[in-house]
Design a protein around this motif. Structure first.
Motif, PDB file in Angstrom:
ATOM      1  N   GLN A 310       0.706  -0.908   0.088  1.00 32.35           N
ATOM      2  CA  GLN A 310      -0.100   0.093   0.052  1.00 32.35           C
ATOM      3  C   GLN A 310       0.594   1.299  -0.223  1.00 32.35           C
ATOM      4  OE1 GLN A 310      -2.350   0.634   3.886  1.00 32.35           O
ATOM      5  NE2 GLN A 310      -3.959   1.257   2.390  1.00 32.35           N
ATOM      6  N   ALA A 311       1.767   0.890   0.427  1.00 32.57           N
ATOM      7  CA  ALA A 311       2.902   2.105   0.806  1.00 32.57           C
ATOM      8  C   ALA A 311       3.719   2.668  -0.882  1.00 32.57           C
ATOM      9  CB  ALA A 311       3.846   1.854   1.722  1.00 32.57           C
ATOM     10  N   LEU A 312       3.908   1.651  -1.276  1.00 31.74           N
ATOM     11  CA  LEU A 312       4.310   1.444  -2.420  1.00 31.74           C
ATOM     12  C   LEU A 312       3.487   2.203  -3.783  1.00 31.74           C
ATOM     13  CD1 LEU A 312       6.343  -2.025  -3.018  1.00 31.74           C
ATOM     14  CD2 LEU A 312       7.214   0.628  -3.136  1.00 31.74           C
ATOM     15  N   THR A 313       2.442   2.358  -3.554  1.00 29.81           N
ATOM     16  CA  THR A 313       1.449   2.499  -4.123  1.00 29.81           C
ATOM     17  C   THR A 313       0.992   4.430  -4.465  1.00 29.81           C
ATOM     18  OG1 THR A 313      -0.712   2.716  -2.473  1.00 29.81           O
ATOM     19  CG2 THR A 313      -0.189   0.366  -3.669  1.00 29.81           C
ATOM     20  N   GLN A 314       1.594   4.725  -2.786  1.00 32.19           N
ATOM     21  CA  GLN A 314       1.687   5.928  -2.389  1.00 32.19           C
ATOM     22  C   GLN A 314       2.165   7.062  -3.555  1.00 32.19           C
ATOM     23  OE1 GLN A 314       0.421   7.065   0.911  1.00 32.19           O
ATOM     24  NE2 GLN A 314       0.116   5.318   1.909  1.00 32.19           N
ATOM     25  N   PHE A 315       3.372   6.517  -3.527  1.00 34.60           N
ATOM     26  CA  PHE A 315       4.580   7.374  -4.944  1.00 34.60           C
ATOM     27  C   PHE A 315       4.285   6.907  -6.576  1.00 34.60           C
ATOM     28  CE2 PHE A 315       7.147   5.147  -1.036  1.00 34.60           C
ATOM     29  CZ  PHE A 315       7.782   5.849  -1.215  1.00 34.60           C
ATOM     30  N   SER A 316       5.140   8.497  -6.544  1.00 33.06           N
ATOM     31  CA  SER A 316       4.568   8.464  -8.313  1.00 33.06           C
ATOM     32  C   SER A 316       4.451   7.557  -9.206  1.00 33.06           C
ATOM     33  CB  SER A 316       5.185   9.790  -8.907  1.00 33.06           C
ATOM     34  OG  SER A 316       6.539   8.917  -8.539  1.00 33.06           O
ATOM     35  N   ASP A 317       5.554   6.636  -9.315  1.00 36.95           N
ATOM     36  CA  ASP A 317       6.010   5.513 -10.373  1.00 36.95           C
ATOM     37  C   ASP A 317       5.367   4.500  -9.158  1.00 36.95           C
ATOM     38  OD1 ASP A 317       8.107   5.863  -7.631  1.00 36.95           O
ATOM     39  OD2 ASP A 317      10.270   5.183  -9.261  1.00 36.95           O
ATOM     40  N   GLY A 318       4.630   3.995  -8.487  1.00 38.80           N
ATOM     41  CA  GLY A 318       4.431   2.595  -7.828  1.00 38.80           C
ATOM     42  C   GLY A 318       4.053   1.782  -8.650  1.00 38.80           C
ATOM     43  N   ASP A 319       3.090   2.803  -9.282  1.00 37.92           N
ATOM     44  CA  ASP A 319       2.132   1.554 -10.712  1.00 37.92           C
ATOM     45  C   ASP A 319       3.640   0.380 -10.782  1.00 37.92           C
ATOM     46  OD1 ASP A 319       3.505   3.654 -11.853  1.00 37.92           O
ATOM     47  OD2 ASP A 319       1.637   3.151 -13.490  1.00 37.92           O
ATOM     48  N   ILE A 320       4.700   1.204 -11.893  1.00 38.17           N
ATOM     49  CA  ILE A 320       5.543   0.534 -12.076  1.00 38.17           C
ATOM     50  C   ILE A 320       6.209  -0.289 -11.185  1.00 38.17           C
ATOM     51  CG2 ILE A 320       7.703   0.857 -13.551  1.00 38.17           C
ATOM     52  CD1 ILE A 320       6.710   4.133 -14.636  1.00 38.17           C
ATOM     53  N   LEU A 321       6.786   0.094  -9.994  1.00 40.41           N
ATOM     54  CA  LEU A 321       7.328  -0.748  -9.347  1.00 40.41           C
ATOM     55  C   LEU A 321       6.805  -1.825  -8.748  1.00 40.41           C
ATOM     56  CD1 LEU A 321       7.731   2.673  -6.635  1.00 40.41           C
ATOM     57  CD2 LEU A 321      10.131   0.727  -7.772  1.00 40.41           C
ATOM     58  N   LEU A 322       5.651  -1.958  -8.848  1.00 43.35           N
ATOM     59  CA  LEU A 322       4.767  -3.031  -8.348  1.00 43.35           C
ATOM     60  C   LEU A 322       4.390  -3.838  -9.588  1.00 43.35           C
ATOM     61  CD1 LEU A 322       1.768  -1.634  -6.116  1.00 43.35           C
ATOM     62  CD2 LEU A 322       3.463  -3.091  -5.479  1.00 43.35           C
ATOM     63  N   ALA A 323       4.105  -3.612 -10.735  1.00 44.10           N
ATOM     64  CA  ALA A 323       5.000  -4.043 -11.727  1.00 44.10           C
ATOM     65  C   ALA A 323       5.803  -5.060 -11.626  1.00 44.10           C
ATOM     66  CB  ALA A 323       4.594  -3.391 -13.337  1.00 44.10           C
ATOM     67  N   HIS A 324       7.156  -4.810 -11.418  1.00 49.55           N
ATOM     68  CA  HIS A 324       8.328  -4.715 -11.451  1.00 49.55           C
ATOM     69  C   HIS A 324       8.169  -6.159 -10.852  1.00 49.55           C
ATOM     70  CE1 HIS A 324      12.772  -5.384 -11.927  1.00 49.55           C
ATOM     71  NE2 HIS A 324      12.387  -4.993 -10.267  1.00 49.55           N
ATOM     72  N   LEU A 325       8.409  -5.308  -9.016  1.00 50.71           N
ATOM     73  CA  LEU A 325       8.258  -6.359  -8.341  1.00 50.71           C
ATOM     74  C   LEU A 325       7.502  -7.992  -8.780  1.00 50.71           C
ATOM     75  CD1 LEU A 325       8.059  -3.831  -5.755  1.00 50.71           C
ATOM     76  CD2 LEU A 325      10.114  -4.978  -6.028  1.00 50.71           C
ATOM     77  N   SER A 326       6.486  -7.573  -8.884  1.00 54.11           N
ATOM     78  CA  SER A 326       4.993  -8.548  -9.112  1.00 54.11           C
ATOM     79  C   SER A 326       5.523 -10.165 -10.092  1.00 54.11           C
ATOM     80  CB  SER A 326       3.378  -8.155  -9.477  1.00 54.11           C
ATOM     81  OG  SER A 326       4.134  -8.215 -10.955  1.00 54.11           O
ATOM     82  N   THR A 327       6.481  -9.568 -10.825  1.00 53.45           N
ATOM     83  CA  THR A 327       7.377 -10.493 -11.781  1.00 53.45           C
ATOM     84  C   THR A 327       8.628 -10.605 -10.678  1.00 53.45           C
ATOM     85  OG1 THR A 327       6.328  -9.708 -13.440  1.00 53.45           O
ATOM     86  CG2 THR A 327       8.177 -11.317 -14.215  1.00 53.45           C
TER      87      THR A 327
END
Length: 350
Positions: A310-327
């Motif tokens: 949830q914390a990562l989603t609050q960064f401007s590039d959170g979507d990119i970070l989560l996409a990378h980490l999900s893989t």
């Protein structure tokens, strides 16, 4: 003989029941008449009361009130309705003056009644009307309730706090079982100057951990930035519960003078500390902790993983970070959590 005795007994019981029903009906009728009379007086005085609240030079209300047969009950209803509707009991000198003039003596007597509900209602009215003249009686009753923290004792303490009596907090110290909620209720009711002094004293003292924890919690809930440096100091406290309360307060305050002091909590043995550290890093968008948040996606505790994602989603590039980490995250549970939040972000953008 036995049959005659039986019939006489039955007749006596029947007559007794009729008499009892008659008495009950009479009392009910008398109560209804009383209530109707009070309602009528209340309606007759409403307009004059409203005028008086706007202009105290308009004395029609006082004249009509003095002529009312049930003036104390009617006035109580008028004041209670006014406070409930306007939320002005704590700031209306007129409400306090009227209640002190007409109701103080009555309430002093009611506080001594054996009826628990009557005493409790009286305490609520004293609190709402801010009747400071009754502080000695309240303190006297509180002294008699020294064995257990029952509902009446709690309301006595709340009422004293509403009258800006610091003794309310001193009284709580006698009860180790006092919940943090009650301490917070007391802080809420004190006026600003007294409140700040009591919060400062609570932070300084260490004899009563419950008081200190409640003070830290209230500071966060109330957003009192004046104490921010003190709250940050508590992050170094040896007591785990104090540190957790300080982290919660910082999350509410949404600010830190020294974000570096948050770093040790990402590696803490306490999952609550790791969870709150993650939430604070996200709320304050502390980019320096992105890598640690990514690591915590693989934490063994679900709440920590959830908070990190949830914390990562609050960064401007959170979507990119989560996409990378999900893989690419080495932990399977971390990949699942990142994928859930990535999907959530994509859904919110549509």
């Amino acid at each position: 003989m036995n049959l005659f005795f039986f019939w006489m007994l039955s007749l006596s019981l029947f007559i007794g029941q009729l008499i009892l029903l008659g008495i009950l009906a009479w009392r009910k009728q008398r109560t209804n008449r009383k209530e109707s009379s009070v309602d009528r007086q209340y309606n007759e005085l409403t307009d004059a009361f409203s005028s008086y609240m706007m202009d105290q030079d308009d004395t029609r209300f006082l004249q009509q009130l003095d002529a009312s047969p049930d003036k104390l009950v009617v006035l109580e209803r008028l004041l209670n309705h006014y406070v409930a509707v306007t939320k002005a009991g704590d700031s209306s000198a007129v409400i306090t003056a009227l209640s002190e003039q007409y109701l103080a003596q009555r309430y002093a007597k009611l506080l001594k009644q054996r009826n628990w509900a009557m005493r409790m209602n009286t305490l609520y009215f004293i609190e709402d009307f801010r009747m400071a003249s009754l502080i000695p009686q309240l303190n006297e009753r509180l002294a008699k309730h020294s064995t257990s923290l029952d509902q009446e004792t709690q309301q006595l303490i709340r009422t004293l706090a509403s009258l800006n009596e610091p003794a309310a907090i001193e009284a709580l110290a006698k009860y180790p079982e006092a919940p943090a909620r009650l301490y917070i209720d007391v802080f809420k009711r004190l006026d600003e100057l007294t409140k700040l002094g009591e919060l400062e004293a609570a932070l300084e003292g260490s004899a009563n951990p419950a008081l200190k924890h409640a003070a830290i919690s209230y500071i966060g809930m109330a957003g009192i930035m004046l104490f921010l440096p003190r709250i940050e100091q508590e992050l170094e406290n040896e007591d785990p519960e104090t540190r957790i309360q300080a982290l919660k307060a910082l999350l509410h305050l949404q600010y830190m003078n020294n974000p570096e002091s948050l770093a040790p909590f990402f590696r803490s043995d306490s999952w609550q500390e790791r969870m709150f550290a993650s939430q604070i890093a996200g709320a304050l968008q502390l980019s320096r902790y992105k890598e640690l948040l990514s690591d915590l996606l693989g934490d063994p505790i679900w709440w920590v993983r959830y908070s990190a994602a949830q914390a990562l989603t609050q960064f401007s590039d959170g979507d990119i970070l989560l996409a990378h980490l999900s893989t690419n995250h080495p932990d399977r549970y971390a990949r699942d959590m990142a994928n859930q939040w990535k999907t959530s972000l994509l859904g919110s953008e549509q």
